[in-house]
Design a protein around this motif. Structure first.
Motif, PDB file in Angstrom:
ATOM      1  N   GLY A 194       0.807  -1.221   0.000  1.00 34.34           N
ATOM      2  CA  GLY A 194       0.000   0.000   0.000  1.00 34.34           C
ATOM      3  C   GLY A 194       0.833   1.260   0.000  1.00 34.34           C
ATOM      4  O   GLY A 194       0.514   2.221  -0.687  1.00 34.34           O
ATOM      5  N   ASN A 195       1.908   1.273   0.765  1.00 31.12           N
ATOM      6  CA  ASN A 195       2.748   2.461   0.836  1.00 31.12           C
ATOM      7  C   ASN A 195       4.134   2.042   1.303  1.00 31.12           C
ATOM      8  O   ASN A 195       4.390   1.899   2.490  1.00 31.12           O
ATOM      9  CB  ASN A 195       2.124   3.483   1.796  1.00 31.12           C
ATOM     10  N   GLY A 261      -1.159  -3.555  -2.840  1.00 27.74           N
ATOM     11  CA  GLY A 261      -1.834  -3.190  -1.599  1.00 27.74           C
ATOM     12  C   GLY A 261      -3.265  -3.658  -1.462  1.00 27.74           C
ATOM     13  O   GLY A 261      -3.795  -3.705  -0.374  1.00 27.74           O
ATOM     14  N   SER A 317      -7.158   9.626  -4.483  1.00 27.45           N
ATOM     15  CA  SER A 317      -7.407   9.844  -3.063  1.00 27.45           C
ATOM     16  C   SER A 317      -6.083   9.935  -2.319  1.00 27.45           C
ATOM     17  O   SER A 317      -5.948  10.611  -1.327  1.00 27.45           O
ATOM     18  CB  SER A 317      -8.276   8.733  -2.483  1.00 27.45           C
ATOM     19  N   ARG A 318      -5.064   9.218  -2.850  1.00 23.12           N
ATOM     20  CA  ARG A 318      -3.781   9.286  -2.194  1.00 23.12           C
ATOM     21  C   ARG A 318      -3.149  10.652  -2.404  1.00 23.12           C
ATOM     22  O   ARG A 318      -2.497  11.178  -1.541  1.00 23.12           O
ATOM     23  CB  ARG A 318      -2.872   8.214  -2.778  1.00 23.12           C
ATOM     24  N   ARG A 319      -3.368  11.207  -3.608  1.00 23.37           N
ATOM     25  CA  ARG A 319      -2.826  12.541  -3.843  1.00 23.37           C
ATOM     26  C   ARG A 319      -3.397  13.523  -2.840  1.00 23.37           C
ATOM     27  O   ARG A 319      -2.744  14.438  -2.415  1.00 23.37           O
ATOM     28  CB  ARG A 319      -3.191  13.004  -5.248  1.00 23.37           C
ATOM     29  N   LYS A 320      -4.677  13.279  -2.517  1.00 18.00           N
ATOM     30  CA  LYS A 320      -5.296  14.196  -1.568  1.00 18.00           C
ATOM     31  C   LYS A 320      -4.612  14.097  -0.217  1.00 18.00           C
ATOM     32  O   LYS A 320      -4.523  15.060   0.502  1.00 18.00           O
ATOM     33  CB  LYS A 320      -6.786  13.874  -1.440  1.00 18.00           C
ATOM     34  N   THR A 321      -4.156  12.870   0.114  1.00 22.83           N
ATOM     35  CA  THR A 321      -3.484  12.716   1.416  1.00 22.83           C
ATOM     36  C   THR A 321      -2.195  13.501   1.456  1.00 22.83           C
ATOM     37  O   THR A 321      -1.791  13.985   2.488  1.00 22.83           O
ATOM     38  CB  THR A 321      -3.101  11.249   1.692  1.00 22.83           C
ATOM     39  N   LYS A 323      -0.669  16.545   0.790  1.00 27.84           N
ATOM     40  CA  LYS A 323      -1.057  17.893   0.450  1.00 27.84           C
ATOM     41  C   LYS A 323       0.182  18.763   0.310  1.00 27.84           C
ATOM     42  O   LYS A 323       0.159  19.840  -0.251  1.00 27.84           O
ATOM     43  CB  LYS A 323      -2.005  18.379   1.536  1.00 27.84           C
ATOM     44  N   ILE A 324       1.279  18.229   0.809  1.00 27.88           N
ATOM     45  CA  ILE A 324       2.512  18.991   0.825  1.00 27.88           C
ATOM     46  C   ILE A 324       3.091  19.064  -0.587  1.00 27.88           C
ATOM     47  O   ILE A 324       2.968  18.148  -1.372  1.00 27.88           O
ATOM     48  CB  ILE A 324       3.527  18.262   1.724  1.00 27.88           C
TER      49      ILE A 324
ATOM     50  N   LEU B  92       1.026   6.943   6.167  1.00 24.66           N
ATOM     51  CA  LEU B  92       0.048   5.941   6.579  1.00 24.66           C
ATOM     52  C   LEU B  92      -0.243   5.022   5.405  1.00 24.66           C
ATOM     53  O   LEU B  92       0.275   5.204   4.307  1.00 24.66           O
ATOM     54  CB  LEU B  92      -1.237   6.629   7.049  1.00 24.66           C
ATOM     55  N   PHE B  93      -1.103   4.025   5.652  1.00 25.40           N
ATOM     56  CA  PHE B  93      -1.418   3.048   4.618  1.00 25.40           C
ATOM     57  C   PHE B  93      -2.861   3.242   4.151  1.00 25.40           C
ATOM     58  O   PHE B  93      -3.787   2.872   4.872  1.00 25.40           O
ATOM     59  CB  PHE B  93      -1.220   1.635   5.154  1.00 25.40           C
ATOM     60  N   ASN B  95      -4.591   1.706   2.083  1.00 31.60           N
ATOM     61  CA  ASN B  95      -5.322   0.477   1.777  1.00 31.60           C
ATOM     62  C   ASN B  95      -5.677  -0.328   3.016  1.00 31.60           C
ATOM     63  O   ASN B  95      -6.319  -1.363   2.899  1.00 31.60           O
ATOM     64  CB  ASN B  95      -4.488  -0.388   0.824  1.00 31.60           C
ATOM     65  N   ILE B 143      -8.434  14.387   5.232  1.00 28.09           N
ATOM     66  CA  ILE B 143      -7.023  14.512   5.597  1.00 28.09           C
ATOM     67  C   ILE B 143      -6.871  14.844   7.071  1.00 28.09           C
ATOM     68  O   ILE B 143      -5.982  14.337   7.743  1.00 28.09           O
ATOM     69  CB  ILE B 143      -6.346  15.599   4.741  1.00 28.09           C
ATOM     70  N   GLN B 146      -7.184  11.795   9.004  1.00 29.42           N
ATOM     71  CA  GLN B 146      -5.992  10.964   8.822  1.00 29.42           C
ATOM     72  C   GLN B 146      -4.869  11.454   9.715  1.00 29.42           C
ATOM     73  O   GLN B 146      -4.120  10.674  10.286  1.00 29.42           O
ATOM     74  CB  GLN B 146      -5.543  10.983   7.359  1.00 29.42           C
ATOM     75  N   TYR B 268      -5.934  24.534  -2.643  1.00 25.93           N
ATOM     76  CA  TYR B 268      -4.549  24.982  -2.702  1.00 25.93           C
ATOM     77  C   TYR B 268      -4.386  26.502  -2.658  1.00 25.93           C
ATOM     78  O   TYR B 268      -3.552  27.013  -1.953  1.00 25.93           O
ATOM     79  CB  TYR B 268      -3.877  24.423  -3.956  1.00 25.93           C
ATOM     80  N   VAL B 288       6.195  26.131   2.755  1.00 24.80           N
ATOM     81  CA  VAL B 288       5.648  24.891   2.208  1.00 24.80           C
ATOM     82  C   VAL B 288       4.158  24.832   2.513  1.00 24.80           C
ATOM     83  O   VAL B 288       3.740  25.121   3.617  1.00 24.80           O
ATOM     84  CB  VAL B 288       6.368  23.687   2.848  1.00 24.80           C
TER      85      VAL B 288
END
Lengths: 332, 495
Positions: A194-195, A261, A317-321, A323-324, B92-93, B95, B143, B146, B268, B288
């Motif tokens: 998954g990551n 994943g 959805s991962r891109r959303k996580t 954000k940096i 984090l994971f 999935n 987020i 999370q 953004y 950043v």
């Protein structure tokens, strides 16, 4: 129930597709729904079904193994040679040998992929040719036939009218479930699929997960190859040609994502069954052989398309996580 | 004072030739909340990675934990010692379920009991005061949630040292209060926290002491009451002038502009407008997460802004794809050259000509090797690119020369607007200066230059005006002649 539909959406859809396909085949050819035929479908796909769970595991880690057909042939011949030399006295040892050889071949793939960091598709394309090449060299293309003793046919032996191979399929499903979801090892496989970076930062070694998955596929390949030798009483070096594609198809139809994943054991089982039913149904319906390939092809594309779609939304959805901003030099 | 929980002695770290940490020394004691502050690129994240064992320091550095010298800090070892990190990117994971994410890395037994972990995870979340269903997949959470899961994970591991890298960047104000409560509780039970943040008000609320890093060097460590905001900002940015300034002359010229009006892309950035005048280098800066790169990417058509217009020389141009941008003469040098810019494994020649293959094609639309060679050699001379041969692979060049190749790529595309995003990161000082001179030269020749940079000295030396962004908003537009590092940093931080 709503939870079931939400979390097992893909599996539910597959069940519906399976039922629909069964109904269509049944309406064309009623003998499809006979206990003899249904058991046949399971029995005919048990070996591929066993291997598909190993393939699923490899895909979960973000890798792939196309050498699995060749590994099958190697294990198949080794087991048959052992059974032939010992008069088939000890089926248990024969299966064990098959699984050990499979594990070794899987480890070869896994080591190339992890230590040398060569992409799995490249490694396994190579080993596919190497395994089969060595096999042809040693056997000079000869078959091993006329297996005897308790080894012959143990995989066909029936309890409650169900062949041993089908029981093995079910057992492997249960074992895979426990391994993947109930042990730390399996959870680490899922996590690194998954990551990868997060896994590393959580003290998990992603390479160990990858190696585990390849060896697991190898062991299951060895098991299936032993069962095959027992069922047929012969082994030939050209066995297992094209298995890799069917296995990948079953896993992908079942909802395993190439991005890693995400896996579904039940889905992979259903995927294998769907491919089996369609093969079986088209034969029963006396549809010409080339149509079978076409239908199978269409199903794979549909499944992969939906899988790709899932991957896509997953990436989004991962891109959303994250954000940096992306610059590593800037992440201070 | 009790014995330090963690002590760093002479920690340095270099990536290839670039030194990002230089002789870092500081220590923390149990029950202390230490704020670690510094500009982008000051070395905070690298320090964290070294403590967590993700990166190894250069030889000569020593890490002591509870007074004991740790010979080789690996991730596993640091987890065992009780170090837990809440990374900026969360790590984090997506999935796995919330429960699995919380327990991952701290499982003790080989066999995993589903329900015990779920219960334990729920208990931790409850003690945090948040209500999250632990059976949900992580990717189904917002987020902010999370982020809370990441915090719960650190708590679950019963860490003795928790490092929080920008933990509040995605939290709502009530959630931030919650976090501060948690920090107070952890502190009471003797946990040490290293708190990294750009938000000065938070630091003054939560920290007991502050360590300031700047350009990879340890600047000052002291108790919180020895600092105030003004002093802190001064320490963060207080560098000596390193760059020869290249300010423009005759700005405005014929009056044509490159204008961006009301650009918005949630979450953004919003309502960003600016005009770049002729012969001007226009700077954009911010911390950043301020939305600078996302803004540039939207102008260039990589992301689609939800609203906004672009005018070039009075004419409206519409960009929905990068190709439209290049056709219109708008070019973008991305911030991360390795993943977003370079064609790895390709030759310098192919890297240079890839944005304008028509320019090196013959009448039959086939790429002409001779034309390519001529073009590339011209840029090598003009930009003084040092390389073994134009047929060598791009990765064999140094960072500065790679960057020059990427700039050549855009020059070859005939830019009317050139947006450069952190053009001098990982580039040696001499090359930095050359790139600055080149940007000014291009501006003088009529190319509209937008310089995005975190390096305030660079912004001050090269740009004529600078837009300061904060949290996706335009915080201020300042003339660099009358600005200082402190005034810009203050605006990026506080507005």
């Amino acid at each position: 129930m709503t939870k079931l539909i939400k979390y097992k959406k893909r599996e539910m859809i597959l069940v519906l597709v399976l039922l629909l396909a069964s109904f269509i085949i049944y309406s064309i050819s009623p003998q499809f729904v006979s206990s003899v035929n249904i058991i046949n479908v399971f029995n005919n796909n048990a070996l591929l079904g066993i291997m598909s769970l190993g393939m699923m595991m490899v895909i979960v880690t973000g890798n792939i193994d196309v050498s699995v057909g060749a590994s099958f042939a190697v294990c198949n011949m080794v087991v048959a040679a052992y059974a032939n030399n010992t008069g088939g006295k000890n089926p248990f040892v024969a299966v064990l040998i098959g699984m050990l050889v499979g594990a070794a071949l899987g480890a070869v793939n896994g080591i190339f992929v992890t230590l040398l960091r060569i992409p799995a598709i490249v490694v396994t394309l190579g080993t596919m040719n190497i395994f089969r090449g060595i096999l042809y060299f040693i056997t000079e293309g000869r078959w091993i036939e006329g297996l005897t003793g308790p080894f012959l046919g143990f995989a066909n032996r029936r309890v409650l009218n169900i062949p041993f191979a089908v029981y093995m399929w079910i057992a492997v499903i249960v074992i895979t479930y426990i391994l993947l979801y109930r042990t730390r090892l399996g959870r680490n496989v899922l996590a690194s699929g998954g990551n990868k970076e997060a896994a590393r930062r959580a003290g998990i070694e992603p390479n160990a997960s990858t190696l585990t998955a390849f060896i697991y596929l190898g062991i299951l390949t060895g098991l299936a190859a032993s069962l095959s030798a027992s069922k047929l009483g012969i082994a030939q070096p050209s066995n297992g040609l094209g298995y890799e594609m069917t296995l990948i198809a079953a896993a992908v139809i079942g909802g395993t994502l190439f991005s890693g994943g995400t896996a579904s054991i039940f889905g992979t089982f259903l995927g294998m069954l769907l491919l089996g039913i369609i093969d079986n149904g088209l034969v029963l319906a006396r549809v010409p052989l080339y149509w079978q390939d076409l239908v199978t092809g269409l199903i794979i594309i549909l499944a992969v398309a939906s899988s790709a779609f899932q991957s896509f939304s997953k990436v989004r959805s991962r891109r959303k996580t994250i954000k940096i901003e992306g610059d590593p030099a800037c992440q201070d | 004072m009790s014995t330090p929980l963690l002590e760093l002695k002479n920690i340095s770290k270099s990536y290839s030739s670039v030194r990002v940490l230089n002789n870092i020394n500081f220590s923390v004691v149990p029950g202390e909340v230490r704020a670690l502050v510094g500009e982008n690129g000051a070395g905070k994240s690298t320090t964290v990675k070294i403590i967590a064992g993700v990166e190894q320091p250069d030889s000569g550095g020593e890490i002591y934990y509870n007074g004991e010298l740790i010979h080789k800090m690996t991730v596993k070892h640091s987890l065992e010692l009780g170090v837990s990190v809440i990374y900026q990117d969360l790590s984090l994971f997506p999935n796995l379920s919330v429960a699995e994410n919380i327990v991952k890395g701290s499982e003790k037994k080989f066999f995993v009991g589903l329900n015990t972990y779920k219960k334990q995870a729920s208990a931790v979340l409850e003690s945090l005061g948040v209500d999250i269903d632990t059976s949900l997949l992580l990717s189904e959470l917002s987020i902010g949630k999370q982020q809370l899961v990441a915090i719960a994970r650190a708590m679950y591991s019963e860490a003795k040292l928790i490092i929080m890298d920008e933990p509040t960047s995605t939290l709502s104000s009530t959630e931030v209060e919650l976090l501060f409560d948690v920090i107070a509780r952890l502190k009471e039970s003797g946990v040490c926290i290293i708190y990294i943040s750009h938000k000065l008000d938070e630091i003054f609320t939560v920290a007991d002491s502050i360590t300031v890093l700047r350009d990879g060097e340890h600047i000052e460590t002291g108790a919180i009451d020895t600092f105030d905001q003004e002093k802190l900002i001064k320490l963060m940015v207080g560098r000596e002038l390193r760059f020869v300034p290249f300010h423009g002359t005759d700005i405005g010229g014929s009056g044509t502009t490159f204008s961006v009006n009301n650009f918005t892309l949630e979450p953004y950035f919003r309502n960003i407008s600016f005009d770049v005048r002729e012969r001007e280098v226009f700077g954009i800066t911010g911390l950043v997460g301020a939305g600078r790169s996302e803004l540039a990417q939207s102008i260039f058509g990589i992301r689609k802004a939800s609203s906004g217009e672009i005018f070039l020389g009075g004419e409206k141009i519409s960009i929905s794809h990068t190709n439209d941008a290049i056709q219109a003469g708008v070019c973008y040098l991305p911030e991360d050259r390795r993943t977003q810019g370079l064609l790895m494994g390709q030759t310098v020649t192919r890297n240079t000509t890839s944005a304008n293959l028509r320019g090196v094609s013959n009448k039959a639309s086939l790429i002409s090797g001779q034309k390519e060679k001529k073009v590339v050699e011209e840029y090598i001379e003009r930009l003084a690119i040092k390389l073994p041969s134009i047929e060598s692979h791009i990765e064999r060049l140094s960072g500065g020369n790679q960057q020059k190749v990427l700039i050549s790529r855009w020059l070859n595309a005939g830019p009317r607007v050139l947006i450069v995003d952190e053009p001098t990161t990982g580039v040696d000082v001499g090359t930095k200066q050359e790139i600055h001179r080149l940007l000014r030269e291009l501006a003088n020749n009529g190319v509209f230059i937008v310089l995005i940079s975190s390096d305030l000295l660079e912004v001050l030396a090269v740009s004529d005006r600078v837009l300061v962004m904060r949290n996706g908003n335009a915080a201020d537009l300042v003339e660099t002649k009358s600005a200082s590092q402190e005034s810009i940093m203050e605006k990026s931080l506080l507005g």
